[in-house]
Design a protein around this motif. Sequence first.
Motif, PDB file in Angstrom:
ATOM      1  N   SER A  22       0.575  -1.203  -0.011  1.00 31.95           N
ATOM      2  CA  SER A  22      -0.061  -0.032  -0.319  1.00 31.95           C
ATOM      3  C   SER A  22       1.091   1.438   0.201  1.00 31.95           C
ATOM      4  CB  SER A  22      -0.901   0.166   1.224  1.00 31.95           C
ATOM      5  OG  SER A  22      -1.603  -1.141   1.453  1.00 31.95           O
ATOM      6  N   SER A  53      -0.078  11.435   1.100  1.00 33.56           N
ATOM      7  CA  SER A  53      -1.157  10.921   2.426  1.00 33.56           C
ATOM      8  C   SER A  53      -0.279  10.618   3.788  1.00 33.56           C
ATOM      9  CB  SER A  53      -1.170   9.492   1.505  1.00 33.56           C
ATOM     10  OG  SER A  53      -2.553   8.370   2.566  1.00 33.56           O
ATOM     11  N   ASN A  93      -2.850   7.606   4.411  1.00 32.49           N
ATOM     12  CA  ASN A  93      -3.566   6.697   4.497  1.00 32.49           C
ATOM     13  C   ASN A  93      -2.624   5.230   4.039  1.00 32.49           C
ATOM     14  OD1 ASN A  93      -5.192   4.327   3.894  1.00 32.49           O
ATOM     15  ND2 ASN A  93      -6.601   4.819   2.794  1.00 32.49           N
ATOM     16  N   CYS A  94      -2.403   3.838   4.666  1.00 29.84           N
ATOM     17  CA  CYS A  94      -1.832   3.194   4.765  1.00 29.84           C
ATOM     18  C   CYS A  94      -2.162   1.793   4.354  1.00 29.84           C
ATOM     19  CB  CYS A  94       0.129   2.971   5.544  1.00 29.84           C
ATOM     20  SG  CYS A  94      -1.207   2.934   7.617  1.00 29.84           S
ATOM     21  N   PRO A 139      -6.425   0.407   4.455  1.00 33.00           N
ATOM     22  CA  PRO A 139      -7.630  -0.354   5.125  1.00 33.00           C
ATOM     23  C   PRO A 139      -7.236  -0.007   6.478  1.00 33.00           C
ATOM     24  CG  PRO A 139      -7.979  -1.607   3.772  1.00 33.00           C
ATOM     25  CD  PRO A 139      -6.069  -1.137   3.479  1.00 33.00           C
ATOM     26  N   CYS A 150      -5.558   1.741   8.464  1.00 31.33           N
ATOM     27  CA  CYS A 150      -4.006   2.060   9.050  1.00 31.33           C
ATOM     28  C   CYS A 150      -3.824   3.036   8.202  1.00 31.33           C
ATOM     29  CB  CYS A 150      -2.972   1.514   7.568  1.00 31.33           C
ATOM     30  SG  CYS A 150      -1.576   1.903   7.954  1.00 31.33           S
ATOM     31  N   ASN A 151      -4.194   4.769   9.162  1.00 33.63           N
ATOM     32  CA  ASN A 151      -4.008   6.141   8.772  1.00 33.63           C
ATOM     33  C   ASN A 151      -3.451   6.334  10.019  1.00 33.63           C
ATOM     34  OD1 ASN A 151      -6.164   6.845  10.640  1.00 33.63           O
ATOM     35  ND2 ASN A 151      -7.160   5.981   9.284  1.00 33.63           N
ATOM     36  N   ASN A 189      -5.187   9.951  10.703  1.00 28.37           N
ATOM     37  CA  ASN A 189      -6.082  10.578  10.595  1.00 28.37           C
ATOM     38  C   ASN A 189      -6.326  11.215  12.347  1.00 28.37           C
ATOM     39  OD1 ASN A 189      -6.145  10.500   7.832  1.00 28.37           O
ATOM     40  ND2 ASN A 189      -8.779   9.041   8.415  1.00 28.37           N
ATOM     41  N   GLY A 202      -0.578  15.717   5.407  1.00 22.20           N
ATOM     42  CA  GLY A 202      -0.050  13.546   4.844  1.00 22.20           C
ATOM     43  C   GLY A 202       1.635  13.772   5.065  1.00 22.20           C
ATOM     44  N   ARG A 222       2.658   0.497   4.691  1.00 18.06           N
ATOM     45  CA  ARG A 222       1.246  -0.632   5.188  1.00 18.06           C
ATOM     46  C   ARG A 222       2.561  -1.836   5.692  1.00 18.06           C
ATOM     47  NH1 ARG A 222      -2.959  -2.472   7.486  1.00 18.06           N
ATOM     48  NH2 ARG A 222      -4.058  -1.857   6.165  1.00 18.06           N
ATOM     49  N   ARG A 252       2.313   3.612  12.881  1.00 18.48           N
ATOM     50  CA  ARG A 252       1.231   3.507  13.485  1.00 18.48           C
ATOM     51  C   ARG A 252       0.902   1.680  13.835  1.00 18.48           C
ATOM     52  NH1 ARG A 252      -3.416   2.012  14.230  1.00 18.48           N
ATOM     53  NH2 ARG A 252      -5.576   2.162  13.602  1.00 18.48           N
ATOM     54  N   LYS A 274      -1.002   6.656  16.736  1.00 23.82           N
ATOM     55  CA  LYS A 274       0.083   6.913  15.522  1.00 23.82           C
ATOM     56  C   LYS A 274       0.478   8.204  15.942  1.00 23.82           C
ATOM     57  CE  LYS A 274      -5.270   6.484  14.210  1.00 23.82           C
ATOM     58  NZ  LYS A 274      -6.485   7.694  13.579  1.00 23.82           N
TER      59      LYS A 274
END
Length: 193
Positions: free
Chosen positions: A72, A77, A79-80, A82, A84-85, A87, A93, A99, A135, A153
Amino acid sequence: MITFDNWQHNSSDHIDWQVTIDDESHKDYFTFNVSIGKENPSGDILGFAFDSLADFDLTTDLVNYSTYELSSFGTDSLNCGPGCNFNGAVSTGFDYIFRVGQQGSGNDYVSEFSFGLAKNGFSLDENLFSRIGIRAQSVGNDCENTNCNGSVKDYSQTPNVIPPGDEVTEVPEPGTALLLGLTLFGFAVRRKK
């Protein structure tokens, strides 16, 4: 070598992250070593992110030194993949994000991993990598005896350059050194017989 300190934690679980980047282990790659320190709590690393002045293509410039799948790959970003983020932890970002392993406790618990990143003509200094993010899931104390379901995070924007030769090396305790010495002496005596 560069280490990262002053971690910003977004939960009450403060993992003792150990992250080093060195340019001496391999002539063509910067080597990233990421692990959870010896202090509790523990956790399962799910994603890794970093900012850099250099342009990298993670699909071709990254070499996985671990047995865990790295996937991923993203740029600019939070976002790593599903589940995994980052936020809510940071507002902008990361330049590069990916991931580590699989989501879900027990699938492949990741407490440490390493990878190489092509140098592409760059030299390692405190400006090349400016922010690191990790994360993690299944975070908590005494996870072998209790259910650890925390999530973190965390990130650091504090790279520290350690000059060559100043790396911290663990010195064995005197008892360990004595035991090793006696063992070697025993082998030598046994060999003479």
